[in-house]
Design an enzyme around this catalytic site. Structure first.
Site, short mmCIF file in Angstrom:
data_model
loop_
_atom_site.label_atom_id
_atom_site.label_comp_id
_atom_site.label_asym_id
_atom_site.label_seq_id
_atom_site.Cartn_x
_atom_site.Cartn_y
_atom_site.Cartn_z
N ARG A 80 0.83 -1.21 0.00
CA ARG A 80 0.00 0.00 0.00
C ARG A 80 0.87 1.27 0.00
O ARG A 80 0.52 2.26 0.65
CB ARG A 80 -0.96 0.01 1.20
CG ARG A 80 -1.90 -1.18 1.24
CD ARG A 80 -2.84 -1.24 0.04
NE ARG A 80 -3.62 -2.46 0.10
CZ ARG A 80 -3.23 -3.62 -0.46
NH1 ARG A 80 -2.10 -3.68 -1.14
NH2 ARG A 80 -3.98 -4.69 -0.36
N CYS B 137 -11.35 -1.44 2.44
CA CYS B 137 -10.67 -1.68 3.71
C CYS B 137 -10.22 -0.35 4.32
O CYS B 137 -9.60 0.48 3.66
CB CYS B 137 -9.46 -2.59 3.50
SG CYS B 137 -9.91 -4.30 3.14
N GLU C 214 -5.83 2.93 5.93
CA GLU C 214 -5.64 2.79 4.49
C GLU C 214 -6.48 3.83 3.76
O GLU C 214 -6.10 4.33 2.70
CB GLU C 214 -6.04 1.38 4.04
CG GLU C 214 -5.81 1.10 2.57
CD GLU C 214 -5.99 -0.36 2.22
OE1 GLU C 214 -6.62 -0.65 1.18
OE2 GLU C 214 -5.53 -1.24 2.99
#
Length: 311
Positions: free
Chosen positions: A170, A218, A303
């Site tokens: 990420r 998420c 995130e």
């Protein structure tokens, strides 16, 4: 190779005051100023107006605080930033940063080009997907990136080959680059087999995620553990563990704050109801973070990107 650009700029740059910012949460504040640049030249003009401008992609991984943002917000939705060029023989795809990732996935499968079908079900613009290195259990976008082109904050063009990009989980290290175009390296393969793979990916996500609800996917990154945690399967030091599992085992499923709720289907999703505020989601994220830290000594990292008004 050159950046995809509109052949002629027919109208001057227009800046819209007090514009809404659409996100998948369906809540949050707006932009004091918003622009839709027609091409790279107008994007550079936007950077001269506000070097701190923000780029709005698909809004799928974004929460805007209720107060909105003062920086100029740019939407890369014009043809200069959404065009796609396919080379079915070599598998090289050149696409604008504003190209829609789900549509790219569908078209790549139709053409029999393997590489991004495992990203099915991830809503994003291509530029946003690259910037956050979007991915999941079936792969990540970094696996197929060949070249990234864009502008730095001074408006100067940059081109980065894959080996110069610090991709990680990420993470891309491209936060200060305004991505305008991405080259992907896909692989010619069997189209029917790719369709089957994409179908399997989508069925898995539909069965395990609240895809019909308003959410941003998420909410937290899967953390890397520095120690084993009793009762948490796979909690090996140095390896990542599911944030959703930690949130679930901390008893957070169904936890609410105003119109925001931790999903009963997947604990790493926060879903919003009509009337919810961005502040509800932010408060709930803080509550979940506190509970997981208290229960397991693990601090979760968001995130979801949160835009807040700056001074």
């Amino acid at each position: 190779m050159t950046t995809i650009e509109a052949p002629v700029r027919s109208t001057p740059l227009s800046i819209i005051p007090h514009a809404p910012i659409p996100t998948w949460f369906g809540i949050g504040g707006g932009a004091d100023r918003l622009a839709v640049p027609a091409d790279v030249a107008q994007l550079a003009e936007c950077l001269r107006i506000d070097p701190d401008l923000r780029i709005l992609g698909d809004g799928a991984n974004l929460l805007v605080d209720d107060e909105g943002v003062r920086e100029l917000v740019c939407v890369l939705s014009s043809q200069a930033f959404t065009g796609v060029r396919w080379d079915d023989r070599t598998g090289v795809v050149r696409a604008g940063a504003g190209a829609n990732l789900p549509k790219l996935i569908t078209e790549s499968v139709r053409r029999g080009l393997r590489g991004i079908e495992g990203l099915g079900g991830i809503p994003a613009s291509l530029g946003g997907a690259v910037r956050m290195n979007a991915g999941g259990a079936f792969g990540q976008i970094a696996d197929v990136v060949r070249v990234v082109r864009g502008l730095d904050r001074t408006g100067s063009p940059l081109e980065l080959a894959r080996e110069r990009i610090a991709f990680d989980y990420r993470h891309s290290g491209l936060d200060d680059l305004i991505i305008t175009e991405v080259e992907l390296q896909l692989v010619p393969d069997d189209a029917p087999a790719l369709r089957t793979k994409l179908k399997d990916v989508m069925e898995y996500k539909k069965s395990s995620q609240p895809m019909a609800d308003r959410s941003a996917g998420c909410v937290f990154k899967n953390p890397t553990l520095d120690r084993a945690i009793p009762g948490i399967p796979g909690s090996t030091p140095g390896l990542r563990v599911s944030a959703g599992m930690l949130i679930d085992k901390a008893g957070c499923k169904g936890l609410r704050s105003g119109g925001a709720c931790v999903s009963e289907r997947h604990a790493n999703f926060i879903v919003t109801a009509p009337g919810a505020k961005a502040r509800d989601v932010i408060t709930l994220m803080d509550l979940v973070t506190d509970r997981v830290r208290s229960e397991f000594g693990v601090t979760l990292t968001p995130e979801v990107v949160v835009w807040r008004r700056t001074a």
